[in-house]
Design a protein around this motif. Structure first.
Motif, PDB file in Angstrom:
ATOM      1  N   VAL A   1       1.321   6.964  16.535  1.00 48.12           N
ATOM      2  CA  VAL A   1      -0.022   7.194  16.024  1.00 48.12           C
ATOM      3  C   VAL A   1       1.270   6.589  14.669  1.00 48.12           C
ATOM      4  O   VAL A   1       1.783   6.657  14.037  1.00 48.12           O
ATOM      5  CB  VAL A   1      -0.042   8.167  15.475  1.00 48.12           C
ATOM      6  CG1 VAL A   1      -1.167   8.624  15.055  1.00 48.12           C
ATOM      7  CG2 VAL A   1      -0.073   9.226  17.052  1.00 48.12           C
ATOM      8  N   ASP A   2       0.266   5.278  14.761  1.00 46.00           N
ATOM      9  CA  ASP A   2       0.815   4.418  13.384  1.00 46.00           C
ATOM     10  C   ASP A   2      -0.482   4.023  12.456  1.00 46.00           C
ATOM     11  O   ASP A   2      -1.035   3.455  13.104  1.00 46.00           O
ATOM     12  CB  ASP A   2       1.594   3.160  13.836  1.00 46.00           C
ATOM     13  CG  ASP A   2       1.393   2.448  12.562  1.00 46.00           C
ATOM     14  OD1 ASP A   2       1.718   2.276  12.147  1.00 46.00           O
ATOM     15  OD2 ASP A   2       2.640   1.392  13.076  1.00 46.00           O
ATOM     16  N   LEU A   3      -0.761   4.451  11.385  1.00 48.15           N
ATOM     17  CA  LEU A   3      -1.258   3.594  10.824  1.00 48.15           C
ATOM     18  C   LEU A   3      -1.475   2.321  10.276  1.00 48.15           C
ATOM     19  O   LEU A   3      -3.266   1.879  10.500  1.00 48.15           O
ATOM     20  CB  LEU A   3      -1.036   4.802   9.292  1.00 48.15           C
ATOM     21  CG  LEU A   3      -1.882   3.896   8.074  1.00 48.15           C
ATOM     22  CD1 LEU A   3      -3.455   4.191   7.926  1.00 48.15           C
ATOM     23  CD2 LEU A   3      -1.121   4.032   6.218  1.00 48.15           C
ATOM     24  N   ALA A   4      -1.231   2.284  10.108  1.00 47.45           N
ATOM     25  CA  ALA A   4      -0.979   0.723  10.120  1.00 47.45           C
ATOM     26  C   ALA A   4      -1.710  -0.505  11.153  1.00 47.45           C
ATOM     27  O   ALA A   4      -2.236  -0.911  10.696  1.00 47.45           O
ATOM     28  CB  ALA A   4       0.396  -0.045   9.350  1.00 47.45           C
ATOM     29  N   SER A   5      -1.052  -0.064  11.887  1.00 46.05           N
ATOM     30  CA  SER A   5      -1.489  -0.962  13.199  1.00 46.05           C
ATOM     31  C   SER A   5      -2.887  -0.122  13.657  1.00 46.05           C
ATOM     32  O   SER A   5      -3.674  -1.601  13.137  1.00 46.05           O
ATOM     33  CB  SER A   5      -0.590  -0.058  14.580  1.00 46.05           C
ATOM     34  OG  SER A   5       0.176  -0.284  14.617  1.00 46.05           O
ATOM     35  N   GLU A   6      -3.369   1.207  13.213  1.00 46.64           N
ATOM     36  CA  GLU A   6      -5.203   1.015  13.566  1.00 46.64           C
ATOM     37  C   GLU A   6      -5.569   0.041  12.287  1.00 46.64           C
ATOM     38  O   GLU A   6      -6.830  -0.243  12.662  1.00 46.64           O
ATOM     39  CB  GLU A   6      -5.211   2.821  13.226  1.00 46.64           C
ATOM     40  CG  GLU A   6      -4.073   3.313  14.218  1.00 46.64           C
ATOM     41  CD  GLU A   6      -4.847   3.396  15.734  1.00 46.64           C
ATOM     42  OE1 GLU A   6      -6.445   3.098  15.645  1.00 46.64           O
ATOM     43  OE2 GLU A   6      -4.529   3.363  16.578  1.00 46.64           O
ATOM     44  N   LEU A   7      -5.070   0.374  10.893  1.00 44.47           N
ATOM     45  CA  LEU A   7      -5.318   0.101   9.982  1.00 44.47           C
ATOM     46  C   LEU A   7      -6.034  -1.950  10.061  1.00 44.47           C
ATOM     47  O   LEU A   7      -7.340  -2.715  10.002  1.00 44.47           O
ATOM     48  CB  LEU A   7      -4.929  -0.026   8.862  1.00 44.47           C
ATOM     49  CG  LEU A   7      -5.754   0.696   7.783  1.00 44.47           C
ATOM     50  CD1 LEU A   7      -4.739   0.599   6.601  1.00 44.47           C
ATOM     51  CD2 LEU A   7      -7.008   1.386   7.586  1.00 44.47           C
TER      52      LEU A   7
ATOM     53  N   PRO B   1      -0.135  -5.313  16.491  1.00 44.53           N
ATOM     54  CA  PRO B   1       0.324  -4.602  14.956  1.00 44.53           C
ATOM     55  C   PRO B   1       1.688  -4.726  15.632  1.00 44.53           C
ATOM     56  O   PRO B   1       2.649  -4.509  14.774  1.00 44.53           O
ATOM     57  CB  PRO B   1      -0.060  -3.282  15.167  1.00 44.53           C
ATOM     58  CG  PRO B   1      -1.881  -3.975  15.619  1.00 44.53           C
ATOM     59  CD  PRO B   1      -1.386  -4.648  17.135  1.00 44.53           C
TER      60      PRO B   1
ATOM     61  N   TYR C   1       1.953   6.169   2.048  1.00 48.71           N
ATOM     62  CA  TYR C   1       2.211   4.867   2.770  1.00 48.71           C
ATOM     63  C   TYR C   1       3.054   3.744   2.507  1.00 48.71           C
ATOM     64  O   TYR C   1       2.013   3.024   2.381  1.00 48.71           O
ATOM     65  CB  TYR C   1       1.865   5.486   4.246  1.00 48.71           C
ATOM     66  CG  TYR C   1       2.324   4.072   5.621  1.00 48.71           C
ATOM     67  CD1 TYR C   1       2.117   4.641   6.159  1.00 48.71           C
ATOM     68  CD2 TYR C   1       1.525   2.154   5.890  1.00 48.71           C
ATOM     69  CE1 TYR C   1       2.706   3.543   7.557  1.00 48.71           C
ATOM     70  CE2 TYR C   1       1.756   2.229   6.645  1.00 48.71           C
ATOM     71  CZ  TYR C   1       2.781   2.402   7.284  1.00 48.71           C
ATOM     72  OH  TYR C   1       3.373   1.644   8.452  1.00 48.71           O
TER      73      TYR C   1
ATOM     74  N   ARG D   1       1.221  -5.838   4.611  1.00 42.23           N
ATOM     75  CA  ARG D   1       0.243  -6.129   5.923  1.00 42.23           C
ATOM     76  C   ARG D   1      -1.283  -6.151   5.425  1.00 42.23           C
ATOM     77  O   ARG D   1      -1.724  -6.326   6.609  1.00 42.23           O
ATOM     78  CB  ARG D   1       0.712  -4.626   6.931  1.00 42.23           C
ATOM     79  CG  ARG D   1       1.164  -4.104   7.981  1.00 42.23           C
ATOM     80  CD  ARG D   1       1.686  -3.126   8.255  1.00 42.23           C
ATOM     81  NE  ARG D   1       2.803  -3.023   9.189  1.00 42.23           N
ATOM     82  CZ  ARG D   1       3.771  -1.814   8.497  1.00 42.23           C
ATOM     83  NH1 ARG D   1       3.646  -2.229   7.263  1.00 42.23           N
ATOM     84  NH2 ARG D   1       5.222  -2.088   8.919  1.00 42.23           N
TER      85      ARG D   1
ATOM     86  N   PHE E   1      -2.989  -5.199   3.308  1.00 45.27           N
ATOM     87  CA  PHE E   1      -3.712  -4.345   2.708  1.00 45.27           C
ATOM     88  C   PHE E   1      -3.557  -4.017   1.013  1.00 45.27           C
ATOM     89  O   PHE E   1      -2.115  -4.311   0.657  1.00 45.27           O
ATOM     90  CB  PHE E   1      -3.790  -3.299   3.807  1.00 45.27           C
ATOM     91  CG  PHE E   1      -4.131  -3.311   4.519  1.00 45.27           C
ATOM     92  CD1 PHE E   1      -5.789  -3.628   5.697  1.00 45.27           C
ATOM     93  CD2 PHE E   1      -3.784  -3.054   5.986  1.00 45.27           C
ATOM     94  CE1 PHE E   1      -5.619  -3.885   6.615  1.00 45.27           C
ATOM     95  CE2 PHE E   1      -3.574  -3.665   6.962  1.00 45.27           C
ATOM     96  CZ  PHE E   1      -5.192  -3.806   7.820  1.00 45.27           C
TER      97      PHE E   1
ATOM     98  N   LEU F   1     -11.278   3.897   9.226  1.00 42.64           N
ATOM     99  CA  LEU F   1     -10.357   4.821  10.422  1.00 42.64           C
ATOM    100  C   LEU F   1     -10.447   6.571   9.504  1.00 42.64           C
ATOM    101  O   LEU F   1     -10.208   6.609   8.769  1.00 42.64           O
ATOM    102  CB  LEU F   1      -8.958   4.066   9.772  1.00 42.64           C
ATOM    103  CG  LEU F   1      -8.213   4.892  10.489  1.00 42.64           C
ATOM    104  CD1 LEU F   1      -7.912   4.853  12.367  1.00 42.64           C
ATOM    105  CD2 LEU F   1      -6.555   4.165   9.302  1.00 42.64           C
TER     106      LEU F   1
ATOM    107  N   ARG G   1     -12.741   3.966  14.254  1.00 38.20           N
ATOM    108  CA  ARG G   1     -11.810   3.892  15.038  1.00 38.20           C
ATOM    109  C   ARG G   1     -11.131   5.409  14.476  1.00 38.20           C
ATOM    110  O   ARG G   1     -10.769   6.162  13.454  1.00 38.20           O
ATOM    111  CB  ARG G   1     -10.027   3.444  14.912  1.00 38.20           C
ATOM    112  CG  ARG G   1     -10.720   2.833  15.072  1.00 38.20           C
ATOM    113  CD  ARG G   1      -9.321   1.316  15.396  1.00 38.20           C
ATOM    114  NE  ARG G   1      -7.881   1.369  16.194  1.00 38.20           N
ATOM    115  CZ  ARG G   1      -7.946   0.848  17.437  1.00 38.20           C
ATOM    116  NH1 ARG G   1      -9.042   0.694  18.193  1.00 38.20           N
ATOM    117  NH2 ARG G   1      -7.428   1.222  17.915  1.00 38.20           N
TER     118      ARG G   1
END
Lengths: 229, 229
Positions: free
Chosen positions: A204-210, B27, B113, B119, B121, B186, B202
């Motif tokens: 589960v990866d926050l950055a990937s989702e964003l 990602p 984080y 990335r 953001f 998210l 998501r």
DNA sequence: ATCTGTGAATTTCTTCACAGCA
DNA sequence: TGCTGTGAAGAAATTCACAGAT
């Protein structure tokens, strides 16, 4: 396509073989029907249930059909039956012991997450090696040094572990989990864990989702620019 | 299949149309190539890169091919080129302003984080209405009351929001985000948000992830019991 | 009359296998 | 020779559309 003798025996009975995509949606369905039950709803159509879950009715019906025929034609599904059947499929009747490694903010958040018990999990231990954390109480559990893992895992038969450590520690934590008999790992650290093929890891990866959101956002922007043709 | 005149014009040029499944992996690839670059690796084969990312080489090559031809036959991919190309595809060159709503343990964890800036953001605001939180500093930002959202969203052009509130508050937070112009959300709250179809949501749900692991775990157990046909 | 359950069609995703280029 | 890029095959997932149960 009609080649190669359909000699009759490869009828694929799907012995308990729920497709992976369906498995991924069962927890969502379970949550939704539990919510409906809480609201006093007793019966629900595939259309209403699908709308609540945010999927198409056909997909929902197909998904549920893999569990068996628990609906009534012309009527819909009985909510209590769905709770039982989906719950059974997900093993909610069991009580899976779970450990969390890493008690930073994320570990705290996970530990205090309310829904463990009602979803078939029992949080049995929290591990962290930070001196200021060891011995403190979080979510009703005393934080223990990571060295205690093997003992706990053996005593409680822990098969599922959550990695909520910073990235640099994640791999060695995973190694220790595997050595202690854990073969399902939920990994919140932003690294790809290397584990034996017998171990199931979910990231589960926050950055990937964003980033996935940002991708779509960007595409929308481009579409506006490139609408013509 | 060969019916219906292939009159020649439906050659589907795939104008920038990266398949969704591929988008979901970009990602991961990006993270892996950045890590490789940090380790000083300059060139990598699809086989090595795939192994590091935990996917098959064919899948990796196919995925990368949707971005263009950036490899060298007989050699492999230049790591720096991959970083640039995948990054461009994900919009990492841009700086998406992001807000987080809900500064409990999870919100804290997300705010702290590290990887936001690298990335693409920029965390522009944290919102929470708890009196003991408003005004405090978290991750270098002052926590603001949720009522400030519209102003912040307008000023900074926020299009992406993170919902890290308890379940009961999530829907109204989402409504406010949408009203403020946010169209990518998210959602970490265990509820299905109801939003206009123009908004991309998501869900990240701890319990769902654990349940999927438990399902597989259970299936493994059953397999052992039911091996003999 | 209504709504499920499901074969069949369609679309999407993955894997194969090899032509083509360095 | 070695590894990418990619059509084609194959598998999986989704959607369609309607037979069948109530």
């Amino acid at each position: 396509m009609t080649d190669r003798a359909d000699a009759g025996r490869d009828v694929v009975v799907r012995r308990g073989g729920v497709p992976e995509a369906t498995v991924g949606r069962l927890p969502l369905y379970h949550r939704v029907v539990v919510d409906l039950a809480d609201q006093g709803v007793e019966t629900v159509s595939s259309e209403a249930l699908a709308a609540t879950a945010g999927v198409s009715p056909a997909k929902l019906r197909k998904d549920l059909s893999f569990l068996g025929s628990y609906g009534t034609r012309g009527v819909g599904y009985e909510v209590s039956v769905l709770i039982d059947q989906i719950g059974a499929e997900l093993g909610i009747s069991s009580e899976w012991p779970v450990v969390i490694v890493g008690v930073g903010h994320l570990g705290h958040a996970l530990a205090n997450y309310g829904g463990f018990a009602s979803r078939g999990f029992r949080l049995v231990a929290l591990f962290d090696d930070a001196p200021q954390l060891v011995g403190t109480e979080v979510a009703g559990l005393t934080v223990r040094p990571f060295a205690d893992l093997p003992a706990v895992a053996r005593t409680d038969g822990v098969l599922i572990g959550v990695v909520a450590t910073p990235a640099p520690a994640a791999q060695q934590v995973a190694d220790a989990l595997v050595a202690a008999g854990v073969n399902s790992i939920l990994n919140f650290a932003p690294v790809v864990l290397s584990v034996p093929s017998s171990v199931d890891v979910r990231r589960v990866d926050l950055a990937s989702e964003l980033q996935i959101l940002a991708f779509h956002q960007q595409r929308r922007g481009n579409d506006l620019t490139q609408v013509a043709r």
